[in-house]
Write a protein that holds these residues in place. Structure first.
Motif, PDB file in Angstrom:
ATOM      1  N   LEU A   1       3.455   0.687  58.652  1.00  0.00           N
ATOM      2  CA  LEU A   1       3.777  -0.212  59.737  1.00  0.00           C
ATOM      3  C   LEU A   1       3.325   0.332  61.087  1.00  0.00           C
ATOM      4  N   ASN A   2       3.439   1.634  61.272  1.00  0.00           N
ATOM      5  CA  ASN A   2       3.141   2.257  62.560  1.00  0.00           C
ATOM      6  C   ASN A   2       2.291   3.496  62.355  1.00  0.00           C
ATOM      7  N   PRO A   3       0.996   3.343  62.115  1.00  0.00           N
ATOM      8  CA  PRO A   3       0.144   4.513  61.896  1.00  0.00           C
ATOM      9  C   PRO A   3       0.119   5.379  63.150  1.00  0.00           C
ATOM     10  N   PRO A   4       0.097   6.702  62.979  1.00  0.00           N
ATOM     11  CA  PRO A   4       0.124   7.598  64.146  1.00  0.00           C
ATOM     12  C   PRO A   4      -1.162   7.500  64.968  1.00  0.00           C
ATOM     13  N   VAL A   5      -1.042   7.825  66.240  1.00  0.00           N
ATOM     14  CA  VAL A   5      -2.214   7.918  67.097  1.00  0.00           C
ATOM     15  C   VAL A   5      -2.918   9.224  66.771  1.00  0.00           C
ATOM     16  N   VAL A   6      -4.179   9.160  66.394  1.00  0.00           N
ATOM     17  CA  VAL A   6      -4.911  10.368  65.994  1.00  0.00           C
ATOM     18  C   VAL A   6      -6.263  10.400  66.704  1.00  0.00           C
TER      19      VAL A   6
ATOM     20  N   THR B   1       9.047  19.195  62.460  1.00  0.00           N
ATOM     21  CA  THR B   1       9.643  17.921  62.078  1.00  0.00           C
ATOM     22  C   THR B   1      10.032  17.137  63.325  1.00  0.00           C
ATOM     23  N   ALA B   2       9.577  15.905  63.399  1.00  0.00           N
ATOM     24  CA  ALA B   2       9.885  15.062  64.551  1.00  0.00           C
ATOM     25  C   ALA B   2      11.341  14.619  64.493  1.00  0.00           C
ATOM     26  N   PRO B   3      11.966  14.392  65.648  1.00  0.00           N
ATOM     27  CA  PRO B   3      13.353  13.917  65.654  1.00  0.00           C
ATOM     28  C   PRO B   3      13.423  12.438  65.292  1.00  0.00           C
ATOM     29  N   TYR B   4      14.607  11.999  64.888  1.00  0.00           N
ATOM     30  CA  TYR B   4      14.821  10.573  64.658  1.00  0.00           C
ATOM     31  C   TYR B   4      14.678   9.832  65.983  1.00  0.00           C
ATOM     32  N   PRO B   5      14.044   8.642  66.023  1.00  0.00           N
ATOM     33  CA  PRO B   5      13.600   7.851  64.866  1.00  0.00           C
ATOM     34  C   PRO B   5      12.154   8.082  64.479  1.00  0.00           C
ATOM     35  N   HIS B   6      11.564   9.181  64.947  1.00  0.00           N
ATOM     36  CA  HIS B   6      10.132   9.372  64.712  1.00  0.00           C
ATOM     37  C   HIS B   6       9.815   9.914  63.326  1.00  0.00           C
ATOM     38  N   PHE B   7      10.710  10.750  62.759  1.00  0.00           N
ATOM     39  CA  PHE B   7      10.319  11.424  61.529  1.00  0.00           C
ATOM     40  C   PHE B   7      10.025  10.499  60.360  1.00  0.00           C
TER      41      PHE B   7
ATOM     42  N   TYR C   1       3.706  18.398  79.828  1.00  0.00           N
ATOM     43  CA  TYR C   1       3.601  19.655  79.087  1.00  0.00           C
ATOM     44  C   TYR C   1       3.152  19.328  77.664  1.00  0.00           C
ATOM     45  N   TYR C   2       2.083  20.006  77.226  1.00  0.00           N
ATOM     46  CA  TYR C   2       1.540  19.762  75.890  1.00  0.00           C
ATOM     47  C   TYR C   2       0.769  21.005  75.490  1.00  0.00           C
ATOM     48  N   SER C   3       1.066  21.539  74.328  1.00  0.00           N
ATOM     49  CA  SER C   3       0.352  22.714  73.824  1.00  0.00           C
ATOM     50  C   SER C   3       0.571  22.807  72.325  1.00  0.00           C
ATOM     51  N   LEU C   4      -0.110  23.744  71.703  1.00  0.00           N
ATOM     52  CA  LEU C   4       0.113  23.982  70.280  1.00  0.00           C
ATOM     53  C   LEU C   4       1.537  24.441  69.998  1.00  0.00           C
ATOM     54  N   LEU C   5       2.231  24.927  71.002  1.00  0.00           N
ATOM     55  CA  LEU C   5       3.629  25.341  70.844  1.00  0.00           C
ATOM     56  C   LEU C   5       4.610  24.264  71.270  1.00  0.00           C
ATOM     57  N   GLY C   6       4.112  23.204  71.860  1.00  0.00           N
ATOM     58  CA  GLY C   6       4.988  22.135  72.321  1.00  0.00           C
ATOM     59  C   GLY C   6       4.318  20.786  72.160  1.00  0.00           C
ATOM     60  N   ARG C   7       4.484  20.154  71.001  1.00  0.00           N
ATOM     61  CA  ARG C   7       3.783  18.911  70.690  1.00  0.00           C
ATOM     62  C   ARG C   7       4.685  17.684  70.801  1.00  0.00           C
ATOM     63  N   ASP C   8       5.808  17.823  71.517  1.00  0.00           N
ATOM     64  CA  ASP C   8       6.721  16.692  71.680  1.00  0.00           C
ATOM     65  C   ASP C   8       6.038  15.490  72.327  1.00  0.00           C
ATOM     66  N   TYR C   9       5.045  15.732  73.166  1.00  0.00           N
ATOM     67  CA  TYR C   9       4.301  14.649  73.825  1.00  0.00           C
ATOM     68  C   TYR C   9       3.794  13.617  72.820  1.00  0.00           C
ATOM     69  N   GLU C  10       3.487  14.062  71.606  1.00  0.00           N
ATOM     70  CA  GLU C  10       2.881  13.167  70.617  1.00  0.00           C
ATOM     71  C   GLU C  10       3.848  12.107  70.086  1.00  0.00           C
ATOM     72  N   TRP C  11       5.152  12.328  70.198  1.00  0.00           N
ATOM     73  CA  TRP C  11       6.113  11.458  69.526  1.00  0.00           C
ATOM     74  C   TRP C  11       6.305  10.130  70.242  1.00  0.00           C
TER      75      TRP C  11
ATOM     76  N   ARG D   1       6.902  10.945  57.628  1.00  0.00           N
ATOM     77  CA  ARG D   1       7.262  11.484  56.321  1.00  0.00           C
ATOM     78  C   ARG D   1       7.404  10.424  55.240  1.00  0.00           C
ATOM     79  N   GLN D   2       7.475   9.158  55.616  1.00  0.00           N
ATOM     80  CA  GLN D   2       7.687   8.106  54.626  1.00  0.00           C
ATOM     81  C   GLN D   2       6.554   7.088  54.702  1.00  0.00           C
ATOM     82  N   GLU D   3       5.921   6.864  53.596  1.00  0.00           N
ATOM     83  CA  GLU D   3       4.697   6.054  53.545  1.00  0.00           C
ATOM     84  C   GLU D   3       4.921   4.642  54.070  1.00  0.00           C
ATOM     85  N   GLY D   4       6.055   4.045  53.755  1.00  0.00           N
ATOM     86  CA  GLY D   4       6.299   2.674  54.189  1.00  0.00           C
ATOM     87  C   GLY D   4       6.347   2.538  55.686  1.00  0.00           C
ATOM     88  N   PHE D   5       7.012   3.466  56.352  1.00  0.00           N
ATOM     89  CA  PHE D   5       7.076   3.445  57.805  1.00  0.00           C
ATOM     90  C   PHE D   5       5.690   3.694  58.406  1.00  0.00           C
TER      91      PHE D   5
END
Length: 344
Positions: free
Chosen positions: A339-344, A322-328, A186-196, A332-336
């Protein structure tokens, strides 16, 4: 029609595929989706093939197997023109072996699906859910035997968590068994949990996403928005309860952005929502559904053009949460993020 490889496999699939959940329409959920009979199903298959959509998705649990039966009748005489995707594992009854992914259940499920579909092989076979009662080794060894027997061509999963997929891939690699190449999500503009979790996993491990419910369980049809709540007689009242809840303000914010882009492009809200998905990483195909020819042709209009980067950014901003921990921290924080740039 554009075609893409299904994950890290050699199978080419169309960027739009057709979901046969509306075929037959038995039971409270699937009757709300639609009740397409064989004659209308043939017509919808005709339209799909004319547009280059040759992948058709179903499952044994859809209308208790009747969806597979109707699809089999609709493609009769042209099996070599189509790709069939189906699924098993969810309960078909209360019996002790009528659910899950045991060797006994999978062999029986595949043979029954082949009979209903009227074919000797399934192009993409997916486990519809993780079975915690059956050892992963048993599941994968059984799938290996079914692939070797020529009954299955490619295997995948649906509704698995990241650790469940990764454990399965590790076991498959250890034994030389077929690796999963598809993840139906399941993936849509209303449900982007797949991205995390699942999107980075798919990028890293070579799983192609087959996206279901791209219109957010019917909320992104263009009929719902600020001042236009779900109509009293809408099927959405019956189907939305099976999907994740969506807060009204979040829904309206996304619809506002879609309507703004619609005004710029001349495209419909559903077409824009689907086109946005086609520009996302790891997406191999978006599964569209339709109860009639008009809906199908509308959805087919989602391809052949692309949103601009500015329009994508507008939709991204409206739909992000806002993504849940440990993803947020990684968002939201440059240092993290370094280390782990998002898939874009």
């Amino acid at each position: 029609m554009e075609y893409r490889n299904l994950g890290k496999s050699g199978l080419r699939v169309p960027v739009l595929s057709f979901g046969a959940g509306t075929f037959a329409g038995a039971g409270p959920l699937f009757s709300a989706w639609g009740n397409t009979g064989v004659e209308e199903a043939r017509r919808l298959v005709d339209i799909c093939l004319e547009a280059g959509v040759n992948l058709f998705d179903t499952a044994d649990v859809y209308s208790d197997g009747a969806s597979e039966t109707v699809l089999g009748e609709a493609i009769k005489g042209r099996r070599n023109e189509v790709l069939i995707s189906t699924k098993a594992s969810l309960p078909l009854g209360d019996g002790p072996n009528q659910w899950g992914s045991s060797r006994s259940r999978l062999i029986e499920a595949v043979d029954q699906a082949l009979g209903r579909l009227g074919t000797d092989h399934i192009d993409i076979f997916q486990l519809h859910a993780f079975d915690a009662h059956t050892p992963v080794e048993e599941v994968l060894a059984t799938l290996d035997g079914l692939v070797r027997a020529g009954k299955l061509r490619y295997v995948g999963v649906s509704n698995f968590s990241g650790w469940q997929i990764m454990k399965s891939l590790a076991v498959a690699e250890r034994h030389g068994w077929p690796r999963y190449v598809a993840n139906q999500v399941y993936y849509s503009l209303l449900g982007r949990d797949y991205e995390w979790d699942l999107m980075p996993l798919g990028e890293d491990q070579g799983l192609g996403a087959l996206v279901w419910s791209p219109l957010g369980w019917g909320r992104l049809t263009g009929k719902i928005g600020r001042g236009n709540p779900i109509p009293a007689g809408s099927r959405l009242h019956q189907t939305a309860e099976f999907g994740p809840p969506v807060e009204d303000e979040h829904l309206y914010r996304v619809v506002d952005a879609l309507e703004a882009v619609a005004g710029e492009t001349g495209k419909s809200v559903p077409q824009i929502a689907i086109n946005w998905l086609l520009q996302r990483p790891t997406v191999s195909s978006v599964i569209i559904g339709a109860r009639n020819e008009e809906q199908l042709r509308q959805n087919l209009g989602a391809v052949g053009w692309s949103l601009t980067p500015e329009q994508v950014a507008t939709l991204d901003a409206a739909s992000t949460v806002t993504a849940p921990y440990p993803h947020f921290p990684y968002h939201r924080q440059e240092g993290f993020a370094r280390l782990n740039p998002p898939v874009v």
